[in-house]
Design an enzyme around this catalytic site. Structure first.
Site, PDB file in Angstrom:
ATOM      1  CG  ASP A  65      -0.149  -0.130   2.531  1.00 45.18           C
ATOM      2  OD1 ASP A  65       1.088  -0.023   2.499  1.00 45.18           O
ATOM      3  OD2 ASP A  65      -0.789  -0.319   3.574  1.00 45.18           O
ATOM      4  CD  GLU A  67       0.371  -6.579   3.207  1.00 45.73           C
ATOM      5  OE1 GLU A  67       0.299  -5.368   2.980  1.00 45.73           O
ATOM      6  OE2 GLU A  67       1.065  -7.060   4.114  1.00 45.73           O
ATOM      7  CD  GLU A  94      -0.235   4.424   4.527  1.00 46.71           C
ATOM      8  OE1 GLU A  94      -1.260   5.018   4.960  1.00 46.71           O
ATOM      9  OE2 GLU A  94       0.919   4.827   4.775  1.00 46.71           O
ATOM     10  CG  HIS A 113       5.076   4.382  10.625  1.00 50.25           C
ATOM     11  ND1 HIS A 113       4.465   4.531   9.406  1.00 50.25           N
ATOM     12  CD2 HIS A 113       4.980   3.076  10.914  1.00 50.25           C
ATOM     13  CE1 HIS A 113       4.030   3.357   8.988  1.00 50.25           C
ATOM     14  NE2 HIS A 113       4.327   2.454   9.893  1.00 50.25           N
ATOM     15  NE  ARG A 170       2.833  11.147   4.721  1.00 53.02           N
ATOM     16  CZ  ARG A 170       3.984  10.510   4.560  1.00 53.02           C
ATOM     17  NH1 ARG A 170       4.095   9.245   4.921  1.00 53.02           N
ATOM     18  NH2 ARG A 170       5.042  11.123   4.060  1.00 53.02           N
ATOM     19  CG  HIS A 173       9.161   5.647  10.829  1.00 52.23           C
ATOM     20  ND1 HIS A 173       9.443   6.643   9.923  1.00 52.23           N
ATOM     21  CD2 HIS A 173       8.723   4.592  10.101  1.00 52.23           C
ATOM     22  CE1 HIS A 173       9.176   6.203   8.704  1.00 52.23           C
ATOM     23  NE2 HIS A 173       8.738   4.961   8.783  1.00 52.23           N
TER      24      HIS A 173
END
Ligand code: UD1
Ligand code: UDP
Length: 382
Positions: A101, A123, A137, A218, A220, A250
């Protein structure tokens, strides 16, 4: 098996989690004589990608080296599509494989679409139903699914999500998630060479006798308020004498900006650099509890029998919740502290979460994917 002409497969990825989940596929493809396999990395991540390339012994055929510090979604997208488009014009592959993603997956798929080159999506089919969580994503996955002609779904739920979007049944294959393959292979490597996972030992020794809470963050959509609230929850949790928190931070600058001012200098919180995969796996193994907003860690944790509290409002990996290995807690400070304390204080609650099997796969996904590719590119030969 000899074939006059070998289909050329380009495997393309760019971030840490994609590299972890694609290295078993690269190894399995390279071991198959029917294919010519080439690896192209966008290096959307630099240091964290290199950690995985090194440990998995993959030397990319082409490295686009695209990461820039503090990169924007726009600028990164345009760099990927332009650079990877040029690669396609030279390489002219018979198929491209992408993963998951990320912007790499979506923009590489778009470049393939513009040239009518088929895309296999590893995936495939994870959906939250909300294009703003996980952001961006969820949209990256949906766009990739529209373009792909082969969909490697990790679970039946993912297959159902693809069917609901009118993806043809004969193009969907439930293989399990390659992250389980990656984890098993890494455990084998550590057994063969224990030195691979000793970097974390001094820290584990420092916290000997404490309950280890592993943390990563991490996403967003958690930037700003969400990350600050997570940091405050960790400060509260660290008031417990019996707990030590290990937090590999991260490298996205937004993460350290939120975490360092609140968490630095607290004796039982270790803010550390990202760990390479063997050391991270060792750390998960030594942990009593995991607090994370990561996708991949939700899938790995059940293999360590370690409960996970998911620091997100929604998840596209509901299988972990249904299997009882994870709980969706969100990012509220009070909710996080309460959920962590409950698990640390109640043996029965803890045992109920820690004793479940991994719902995401059995470690055979990569070989299944290669077999499916063989059947697609050599119909009737098996
Ligand atoms: C990316 C993916 C996300 C995935 C995550 C896994 C997108 C939009 N985001 O998010 O889906 O879950 O990776 O970690 O595709 N940086 C470094 N070194 C590194 C990696 C990153 O310094 O090895 C810093 C750079 O300043 C970079 C920034 O992190 O500009 C952001 O990297 P980027 O890949 O754009 O976003 P992530 O937040 O890592
Ligand atoms: N990971 C790692 N070192 C770390 C943190 C995570 O090797 O310090 C691994 C972890 O085991 C998992 C993957 O990185 O396989 C998850 O990556 P991330 O959380 O960055 O991305 P996501 O899975 O959320 O896309």
């Amino acid at each position: 098996m000899q074939h006059a002409s070998r289909p050329k497969i380009l495997v393309c990825f760019g971030t840490r989690p994609e590299a972890i989940k694609m290295f078993p596929v690269v190894h399995a493809l390279k071991a198959h004589p029917a294919f010519e396999t080439r690896v192209v990395v966008t290096a959307q991540h630099r240091g964290m990608l290199d950690q995985v390339l090194q440990m998995s012994e993959i030397v990319p055929d082409i490295d686009l080296d695209l990461m820039q510090d503090g990169q924007s979604l726009d600028a990164l997208s345009s760099r990927i599509i332009t650079s990877f488009g040029a690669v396609l014009d030279v390489e002219r592959p018979d198929r491209v494989l992408v993963h998951g993603d990320t912007l790499t997956a979506m923009m590489v798929s778009l470049a393939c679409y513009f040239r009518k080159i088929p895309v296999g999506h590893v995936e495939a089919g994870l959906r939250s139903g909300n294009i703003y969580a996980p952001w961006p994503e969820e949209l990256n996955r949906r766009v990739t699914a529209i373009i792909a002609d082969l969909h490697f779904a990790p679970t039946q739920r993912a297959r159902q999500a693809l069917l609901a979007e009118t993806i043809a049944d004969e193009n969907i294959f439930v293989t399990g998630n390659t992250v389980v393959d990656a984890l098993l292979e890494t455990k084998r490597r550590i057994i063969a060479d224990p030195g691979l996972a000793t970097a974390i030992e001094p820290l584990l020794k420092r916290f000997d006798g404490k309950r280890i809470v592993a943390v990563t963050a991490h996403r967003r959509e958690n930037f700003g308020e969400g990350l600050t609230s997570i940091a405050k929850a960790l400060v509260k949790l660290a008031e417990r004498d019996d707990v030590a928190i290990i937090f590999p931070v991260h490298p996205n600058p937004a993460v350290s900006k939120a975490m360092v001012p609140l968490l630095e200098g607290i004796a039982n919180i270790a803010l550390i650099e990202p760990l390479d995969y063997p050391n991270f796996a060792r750390m998960l193994d030594a942990s009593d509890l995991i607090l994370t907003d990561s996708g991949g860690i939700q899938e790995e944790a059940p293999s360590f029998q370690t409960p996970v509290l998911i620091m997100r409002e929604t998840t596209e990996r509901s299988e972990a919740i249904e299997a009882g290995t994870a709980r969706l807690v969100g990012t509220s400070e009070a909710a996080l502290v309460a959920a962590a304390n409950q698990l640390l204080d109640s043996t029965s609650e803890y045992e109920a979460m820690a004793s479940n099997a991994n719902p995401f796969g059995d470690g055979n996904a990569a070989h299944q994917i290669v077999q499916i590719l063989y059947e697609r590119h050599f119909p009737g030969s098996t």
